[in-house]
Design a protein around this motif. Structure first.
Motif, PDB file in Angstrom:
ATOM      1  N   GLY A 135       0.817  -1.199   0.000  1.00 18.03           N
ATOM      2  CA  GLY A 135       0.000   0.000   0.000  1.00 18.03           C
ATOM      3  C   GLY A 135       0.853   1.252   0.000  1.00 18.03           C
ATOM      4  O   GLY A 135       2.083   1.197  -0.012  1.00 18.03           O
ATOM      5  N   ASP A 137       0.312   4.116   2.243  1.00 16.12           N
ATOM      6  CA  ASP A 137       0.002   4.973   3.386  1.00 16.12           C
ATOM      7  C   ASP A 137       1.272   5.407   4.098  1.00 16.12           C
ATOM      8  O   ASP A 137       2.020   4.558   4.591  1.00 16.12           O
ATOM      9  N   TRP A 157      -9.828   2.045   8.498  1.00 20.17           N
ATOM     10  CA  TRP A 157      -9.427   2.217   7.103  1.00 20.17           C
ATOM     11  C   TRP A 157      -7.918   2.248   6.980  1.00 20.17           C
ATOM     12  O   TRP A 157      -7.353   1.747   6.008  1.00 20.17           O
ATOM     13  N   ARG A 158      -7.250   2.839   7.959  1.00 19.91           N
ATOM     14  CA  ARG A 158      -5.788   2.800   7.931  1.00 19.91           C
ATOM     15  C   ARG A 158      -5.309   1.357   8.061  1.00 19.91           C
ATOM     16  O   ARG A 158      -4.301   0.969   7.483  1.00 19.91           O
ATOM     17  N   LEU A 179      -5.805   0.009   4.564  1.00 19.26           N
ATOM     18  CA  LEU A 179      -5.098   0.693   3.491  1.00 19.26           C
ATOM     19  C   LEU A 179      -3.677   1.056   3.869  1.00 19.26           C
ATOM     20  O   LEU A 179      -3.003   1.765   3.152  1.00 19.26           O
ATOM     21  N   GLN A 236      -4.367  -5.161  -0.098  1.00 23.13           N
ATOM     22  CA  GLN A 236      -3.359  -4.482  -0.926  1.00 23.13           C
ATOM     23  C   GLN A 236      -2.602  -5.450  -1.836  1.00 23.13           C
ATOM     24  O   GLN A 236      -1.498  -5.137  -2.263  1.00 23.13           O
ATOM     25  N   ASP A 272      -4.703  13.420   1.365  1.00 20.83           N
ATOM     26  CA  ASP A 272      -5.316  12.190   1.863  1.00 20.83           C
ATOM     27  C   ASP A 272      -4.785  11.028   1.039  1.00 20.83           C
ATOM     28  O   ASP A 272      -5.141  10.871  -0.130  1.00 20.83           O
ATOM     29  N   SER A 273      -3.936  10.216   1.657  1.00 20.96           N
ATOM     30  CA  SER A 273      -3.318   9.117   0.911  1.00 20.96           C
ATOM     31  C   SER A 273      -4.349   8.093   0.463  1.00 20.96           C
ATOM     32  O   SER A 273      -4.153   7.400  -0.538  1.00 20.96           O
ATOM     33  N   ARG A 274      -5.491   8.000   1.189  1.00 28.31           N
ATOM     34  CA  ARG A 274      -6.539   7.062   0.774  1.00 28.31           C
ATOM     35  C   ARG A 274      -7.162   7.492  -0.548  1.00 28.31           C
ATOM     36  O   ARG A 274      -7.542   6.661  -1.377  1.00 28.31           O
ATOM     37  N   ARG A 303      -5.525   6.453  -4.138  1.00 26.31           N
ATOM     38  CA  ARG A 303      -5.915   5.217  -4.816  1.00 26.31           C
ATOM     39  C   ARG A 303      -7.166   5.443  -5.659  1.00 26.31           C
ATOM     40  O   ARG A 303      -7.283   4.966  -6.790  1.00 26.31           O
TER      41      ARG A 303
END
Length: 826
Positions: free
Chosen positions: A130, A132, A140-141, A144, A162, A262-264, A267
């Motif tokens: 991933g 993150d 979620w962390r 992800l 992932q 926001d790293s989420r 994606r």
């Protein structure tokens, strides 16, 4: 390894194999020469964490990449046929000094001591599940994240979530025998190895995932506590503003500026952009990314790209993400902060900047503090030095405000390693091509809006070829500072920053030159240079193909730079590719087809030509001298080209220093001679081929590439000499009259080149005349006042000579107009 441990290891392999079998790494990074480097040598792969899952995945990748396999038993030395695996925490002593000592005694020390010729290769391997960078511990962390923390359950969930977002990076091998030779003992050698690997793993994590994130509100709070911001707030209060209102204004400005990375979302954006780019393009080409990875592993990166389209920042960030590098925080114009784009870009890393800071002390302090916080925490940053998108295809003169802020921030923490990375972005076909053509003809630029975004849906009805993202040679900030001010650290500590302006000017110029040094000469750019050089933008197809072949030979034999990318394939394939994207017309004729371009297509061809014409600027200048002369003395030709070169260098950002250009011109002359476009004579002169020959047609076409540029220089110089003469005039008046004349010339001659409508080019020419001391500047209350040096008359005649004897009279007629006022008010 005890029998129980081995049994447990085999059990874990059996359980993990089906899960690892589902993993499809999105990116495996390794040097092309790695397999050759490791061949026949004992190899030990070092993983950054203790994880059997990582080890099993490593085995899978090694098999696919044809690298030495993990066959050595744990605790045993690797050999040429059997590689071993080692976990960095053990090497670093994190699992206890006793086990570390056992490692030294039984694994490393014994191998070195028993055989002085034991070329053990330590290969660090980073595996990221991933993207993150780490900051929170929400569910979620958990799903992800990159799986660095937590137990078996967490790792299992990460693998499932992932399995298609895994990145593996193989670093350059570290020769342990050489490390051992530089150390007093095995313990010191292992300690040195541990430090080396620790730095690698840390930098690789930062380059791939980015630094650990602060929330947006945390960053805003840090910004508002900065001394410069507090001083600006105090200034607002002192000038009569209410304290609460001043605080509220500062916070509002910080919220206007700050990104909400926001790293989420990255994606999600990757999936969206992948779909969009598949619809628009036939594929994205990324160049010189391996060098960028090496720099990113060692330095914090500040990207300074060219700016040709709104897609630039999306393409760059997308390309970096897909190449396993963290996307940067991007300085975007506040005009892009509209719903719904503004919030989406903000979450993707965009922070917003107003067009002007003039008279806004509080805003200036807040923005500078925000940028300083980003840079101080190690985030990669991107901004466009040109300020706006180029409507002509040429690089625009750089604006230096953001660059100065970057350097001021660096001087506060000079221990950091920071590099500027130039980026050249090219398109086979511009999405904004239609709007650019309208703007170049005088239409007003439309503001960005949600309505405009909806109208942009029609772009999906066309194909735009392949965009190119080419990363140029990085610029080290500490090296640039040292070149200008060797004692800059001591001077900066003492509060002396007088050297900063010279450094900013130098880096700004160097960055633009390195952008052009990384140019991608795509098919459309090459064909546009050739077709637009022909009368009426029409040419027999066989002649066009011949010139494509000759130009490619020119560029391959003597490349503009080692980073320039040339089109691949035969002349016919290059032409077909250009014809598809540019809308070229083919007219049948009994003697062979004729290729032509008209209307908006012809206007946009000038754009694509202008983006790459610098790569042939010197050969074109040389060839231009033979347009009206059969024979020229070689020394005289070199001297004449060297005299005119500074104007081309400044406008086209050519990367050859002025004091080295004579040698470069001589090399290009030799190149033209060797491919049969020029010929040496026994008395040291040069001649061209006979009229009507293929070589003459190619040389003439080469010389026409810069024809319109020379026309601008000629009309500007003649106007200054004939109308301004010795009395001088206000610069604003001079610029206005020159631009009006250029517009008139474009109408009378049928020119559709964008540069005839670009004020920046005429201003740049005046700036170069001032630097060459052919114009003298006087400051007055009304602005700059320019006076001529008599030598300008000689320069004007040199430009006239390049265009031919019939040009001077027609241009003198063109510039006839009531004389402008010598001074304001006279």
């Amino acid at each position: 390894m005890t029998w129980f441990t081995r049994l447990y290891f085999l059990f874990c392999r059996m359980i993990a194999s089906p899960v690892v079998g589902l993993v499809r790494p999105s990116l495996v990074q390794l040097d092309d020469q790695l397999s050759e480097t490791l061949a026949g040598k004992p190899v030990c792969y070092v993983l950054r964490q203790h994880s059997w899952t990582d080890r099993f995945l490593l085995e899978k990748v090694l098999r696919k990449q044809d690298l030495p396999m993990l066959r050595a038993r744990p605790g045993k030395l690797p050999d040429a046929e059997r590689a071993a695996c080692l976990y960095f925490p053990l090497l670093n002593g994190d699992l206890g000094s006793e086990r570390r000592q056992q490692l030294i005694d039984n694994f490393l020390n014994r191998g070195i001591a028993e055989d002085d010729d034991y070329p053990l290769q330590m290969v660090p391997v980073s595996i990221f599940w991933g993207r993150d960078p780490g900051s929170e511990t929400s569910f979620w962390r958990l799903l992800l994240g990159d799986g660095n923390r937590g137990g078996v359950l967490r790792k299992l969930l990460v693998i499932i979530a992932q399995r298609k977002s895994v990145i593996l990076h193989f670093a350059e091998p570290v020769a342990f025998d050489k490390l051992f030779a530089r150390s007093e003992s095995p313990e010191r050698a292992v300690a040195l190895l541990a430090r080396t690997l620790s730095f690698y793993f840390s930098r690789k994590k930062t380059a791939t995932l980015g630094p650990s994130l602060l929330s947006r509100q945390q960053i805003i709070n840090v910004v508002l506590r900065r001394p410069a911001v507090r001083d600006a707030i105090a200034g607002e209060i002192a000038s009569g503003s209410d304290a609460a209102k001043a605080e509220k204004s500062a916070r509002k400005m910080a919220e206007e500026v700050a990104a909400n990375f926001d790293s989420r979302l990255l994606r999600v954006l990757e999936l969206i952009l992948a779909w969009v780019f598949r619809k628009l393009f036939s594929g994205i080409r990324v160049h010189h990314v391996d060098r960028l990875r090496r720099v990113a592993n060692d330095r914090q990166i500040v990207y300074m790209p060219s700016h040709r389209s709104h897609l630039d920042y999306l393409l760059i960030s997308y390309s970096l993400y897909m190449e396993g590098l963290v996307p940067p925080h991007i300085a975007a114009g506040v005009n892009l902060n509209f719903w719904p784009v503004g919030g989406l870009l903000r979450r993707g890393g965009a922070f917003y900047i107003r067009r002007s800071f003039g008279g806004q002390r509080l805003y200036s302090a807040v923005f500078k503090a925000y940028l300083d916080v980003l840079l101080g925490r190690g985030y990669p940053v991107e901004f466009f030095p040109e300020g706006g998108r180029s409507r002509t295809g040429r690089l625009l003169p750089p604006k230096k405000g953001m660059l100065r802020m970057v350097l001021e921030s660096y001087l506060q923490q000079p221990a950091r390693k920071v590099a500027i990375v130039p980026v050249y972005v090219a398109y086979d076909k511009l999405v904004e091509g239609t709007s650019y053509a309208k703007e170049l003809r005088g239409a007003a630029k439309k503001n960005e809006s949600a309505g405009g975004l909806l109208k942009a849906r029609k772009i999906f009805k066309s194909s735009y070829g392949s965009p190119h993202v080419s990363f140029g040679e990085p610029i080290s900030l500490d090296e640039s500072l040292t070149q200008v001010a060797p004692q800059w650290r001591r001077r900066a500590q003492g509060g002396d920053s007088a050297f900063l302006s010279e450094v900013v000017d130098g880096i700004a110029q160097q960055n633009m030159e390195r952008i052009n040094a990384a140019a991608v000469v795509n098919a459309i750019g090459l064909v546009a240079m050739i077709l637009l050089a022909s009368p009426q933008r029409a040419m027999a197809k066989d002649e066009l193909l011949s010139q494509i072949d000759h130009f490619i030979v020119l560029l391959r034999r003597l490349p503009y730079s080692h980073d320039v990318i040339l089109p691949e394939g035969s002349a016919e394939e290059i032409f077909d590719q250009a014809a598809r994207t540019a809308g070229l017309s083919e007219i049948a004729h009994p003697w062979g087809p004729i290729i032509t371009a008209t209307g908006n297509e012809a206007v946009m061809l000038t754009y694509y030509r202008n983006s790459v014409m610098h790569v042939l600027a010197l050969p074109s200048l040389i060839a231009r001298f033979f347009r009206h002369s059969y024979q020229i003395d070689r020394r005289e030709l070199i001297d004449s080209c060297a005299m005119l070169y500074p104007f081309l260098k400044q406008e086209l950002f050519i990367n050859i220093p002025e004091d080295q250009v004579a040698g470069a011109i001589a090399d290009h002359i030799d190149n033209l001679v060797e491919i049969g476009l020029l010929f040496d004579t026994p008395d040291g002169a040069l001649t061209r081929a006979r009229v009507g020959s293929e070589a003459y047609a190619v040389l003439t076409g080469l010389g026409r590439i810069l024809r319109e540029t020379f026309e601008r220089y000629t009309v500007s110089s003649l106007f200054l000499v004939e109308d301004i003469r010795s009395q001088g005039a206000a610069r604003a008046e001079i610029e206005r009259h020159i631009i009006e004349m250029a517009q008139r010339l474009a109408i009378v001659s049928g020119r559709e080149a964008p540069e005839y409508f670009d004020k920046n080019l005429f201003r740049g020419y005046l700036d170069t005349l001032i630097r060459q001391r052919l114009l003298r500047v006087m400051e007055s209350e009304a602005g700059q006042y320019l006076e001529l040096d008599p030598r300008l008359g000689d320069l004007a005649q040199r430009w006239v000579a390049l265009l031919g004897p019939d040009v001077q009279q027609s241009m003198l007629q063109l510039i006839r107009k009531p004389e402008i006022k010598a001074k304001s008010g006279e």
